[in-house]
Design a protein around this motif. Structure first.
Motif, mmCIF file in Angstrom:
data_model
loop_
_atom_site.group_PDB
_atom_site.id
_atom_site.type_symbol
_atom_site.label_atom_id
_atom_site.label_comp_id
_atom_site.label_asym_id
_atom_site.label_seq_id
_atom_site.Cartn_x
_atom_site.Cartn_y
_atom_site.Cartn_z
ATOM 1 N N LEU A 106 -6.990 4.661 6.458
ATOM 2 C CA LEU A 106 -6.593 3.754 5.429
ATOM 3 C C LEU A 106 -6.147 2.487 5.821
ATOM 4 N N THR A 107 -6.537 1.476 5.103
ATOM 5 C CA THR A 107 -6.031 0.097 5.435
ATOM 6 C C THR A 107 -5.020 -0.415 4.588
ATOM 7 N N VAL A 108 -4.000 -0.789 5.279
ATOM 8 C CA VAL A 108 -2.698 -1.074 4.426
ATOM 9 C C VAL A 108 -2.456 -2.718 4.419
ATOM 10 N N ASN A 109 -2.510 -3.350 3.452
ATOM 11 C CA ASN A 109 -2.224 -4.603 3.246
ATOM 12 C C ASN A 109 -0.786 -4.744 2.693
ATOM 13 N N VAL A 110 -0.175 -5.627 3.016
ATOM 14 C CA VAL A 110 1.288 -5.735 2.667
ATOM 15 C C VAL A 110 1.739 -7.146 2.198
ATOM 16 N N SER A 111 2.439 -7.499 1.208
ATOM 17 C CA SER A 111 2.949 -8.795 0.803
ATOM 18 C C SER A 111 4.497 -8.501 0.850
ATOM 19 N N VAL A 112 5.405 -9.470 1.186
ATOM 20 C CA VAL A 112 6.876 -9.540 1.163
ATOM 21 C C VAL A 112 7.122 -10.720 0.614
ATOM 22 N N THR A 113 8.205 -10.391 -0.584
ATOM 23 C CA THR A 113 8.854 -11.319 -0.999
ATOM 24 C C THR A 113 9.868 -12.108 -0.257
ATOM 25 N N GLN A 114 10.320 -13.292 -0.401
ATOM 26 C CA GLN A 114 11.386 -13.849 0.403
ATOM 27 C C GLN A 114 12.662 -13.266 0.428
ATOM 28 N N SER A 115 13.038 -12.607 -0.767
ATOM 29 C CA SER A 115 14.235 -11.964 -0.749
ATOM 30 C C SER A 115 14.223 -10.501 -0.059
ATOM 31 N N ALA A 116 13.062 -10.032 0.093
ATOM 32 C CA ALA A 116 12.847 -8.681 0.928
ATOM 33 C C ALA A 116 13.011 -8.933 2.611
ATOM 34 N N THR A 117 12.772 -10.251 2.746
ATOM 35 C CA THR A 117 12.977 -10.629 4.409
ATOM 36 C C THR A 117 14.248 -10.491 4.686
ATOM 37 N N ARG A 118 15.372 -10.329 3.973
ATOM 38 C CA ARG A 118 16.691 -10.120 4.191
ATOM 39 C C ARG A 118 16.999 -8.897 4.663
ATOM 40 N N GLY B 154 -3.710 -4.127 7.975
ATOM 41 C CA GLY B 154 -4.362 -4.912 7.053
ATOM 42 C C GLY B 154 -3.595 -6.528 7.099
ATOM 43 N N GLN B 155 -3.998 -7.026 5.940
ATOM 44 C CA GLN B 155 -3.261 -8.394 5.768
ATOM 45 C C GLN B 155 -1.701 -8.197 5.489
ATOM 46 N N VAL B 156 -0.900 -9.086 6.290
ATOM 47 C CA VAL B 156 0.564 -8.977 5.858
ATOM 48 C C VAL B 156 0.911 -10.559 5.733
ATOM 49 N N TRP B 157 1.548 -10.783 4.672
ATOM 50 C CA TRP B 157 1.881 -12.219 4.240
ATOM 51 C C TRP B 157 3.299 -12.280 3.409
ATOM 52 N N GLU C 75 -6.975 -9.951 -6.240
ATOM 53 C CA GLU C 75 -7.348 -9.047 -5.066
ATOM 54 C C GLU C 75 -6.628 -9.121 -3.827
ATOM 55 N N SER C 76 -6.684 -8.236 -3.211
ATOM 56 C CA SER C 76 -6.096 -8.439 -1.741
ATOM 57 C C SER C 76 -6.838 -7.498 -0.665
ATOM 58 N N GLY C 77 -7.616 -8.221 0.175
ATOM 59 C CA GLY C 77 -8.701 -7.612 0.812
ATOM 60 C C GLY C 77 -9.622 -6.954 -0.299
ATOM 61 N N SER C 78 -9.929 -5.586 0.324
ATOM 62 C CA SER C 78 -10.573 -4.359 -0.553
ATOM 63 C C SER C 78 -9.559 -3.491 -1.291
ATOM 64 N N SER C 79 -8.561 -4.053 -1.349
ATOM 65 C CA SER C 79 -7.568 -2.912 -1.868
ATOM 66 C C SER C 79 -7.934 -2.337 -3.210
ATOM 67 N N GLU C 80 -7.914 -0.853 -3.457
ATOM 68 C CA GLU C 80 -8.173 -0.428 -4.637
ATOM 69 C C GLU C 80 -6.972 -0.202 -5.534
ATOM 70 N N CYS C 81 -5.861 -0.317 -4.875
ATOM 71 C CA CYS C 81 -4.559 -0.114 -5.881
ATOM 72 C C CYS C 81 -3.362 -1.086 -5.101
#
Length: 190
Positions: free
Chosen positions: A38-50, A63-66, A83-89
């Motif tokens: 499985l390819t796992v892409n991740v986005s993170v909010t600024q508040s989550a970086t705490r 996968g992509q992490v941003w 879209e996020s890469g080829s993420s299906e969900c």
């Protein structure tokens, strides 16, 4: 533990600013152990970086992490097309009250919210709501009107501040089950 595996090849986790975000690196490791292809892409909010280090996610996810910011140099251009890469969900894990309300209001003031507003792909919300009232329930009902949105089943957890028991949707195994159902329904509609 018999856990349903994600039936697709790629998914996207959107991590928001709850203390539960501190557990996400472990869950990504678990997910990749359960489903090595499985390819796992991740986005993170600024508040989550705490609560977590994005650097750790870049080592754990394949996968992509941003960071969810218009100034992010790693921001994939396809977010504008939902879209996020080829993420299906997409799985919002954890989904804070603020994120849930912003999504229900149709706001697109960050790259990830824009992506989630315009996508036709399934979105699963694994919430960490601190409670409920008519305003919160109204926004949940609004999100349920979208045919591509589902909610992870609620599980008993512990509130960080009080240590009291609480029902939350921060449940990746349950979110994967809902994701599989939504992906399957989407394929049947095509």
């Amino acid at each position: 533990m018999n856990v349903e595996r994600f039936q697709g090849a790629e998914l996207h986790l959107h991590v928001t600013g709850s203390i539960s975000a501190a557990l996400v690196p472990w869950w990504i490791h678990w997910l990749r152990e359960l489903h090595p292809g499985l390819t796992v892409n991740v986005s993170v909010t600024q508040s989550a970086t705490r609560f977590l280090a994005v650097r750790s996610l870049r080592h754990l996810a394949n996968g992509q992490v941003w960071i969810d910011s218009w100034d992010e140099p790693e921001l994939p251009p396809e977010v504008n097309a939902g879209e996020s890469g080829s993420s299906e969900c997409f799985i919002l894990f954890p989904a804070t009250l603020d994120t849930l309300m912003r999504l229900a209001q149709g706001r697109a003031d960050s790259p990830a919210l824009l992506m989630l507003q315009v996508t036709e792909r399934p979105i699963v919300i694994a919430d960490t709501l601190p409670g409920s009232n008519e305003i919160i329930e109204s926004n949940v009902r609004t999100l349920r009107l979208r045919p591509n949105v589902g909610f992870a089943p609620r599980v008993t957890g512990v509130r960080a501040g009080s240590r009291a028991k609480a029902e939350v949707g921060f449940n990746l195994p349950g979110a994967l089950t809902v994701a599989n159902e939504l992906v399957k329904e989407g394929r049947l509609r095509e």
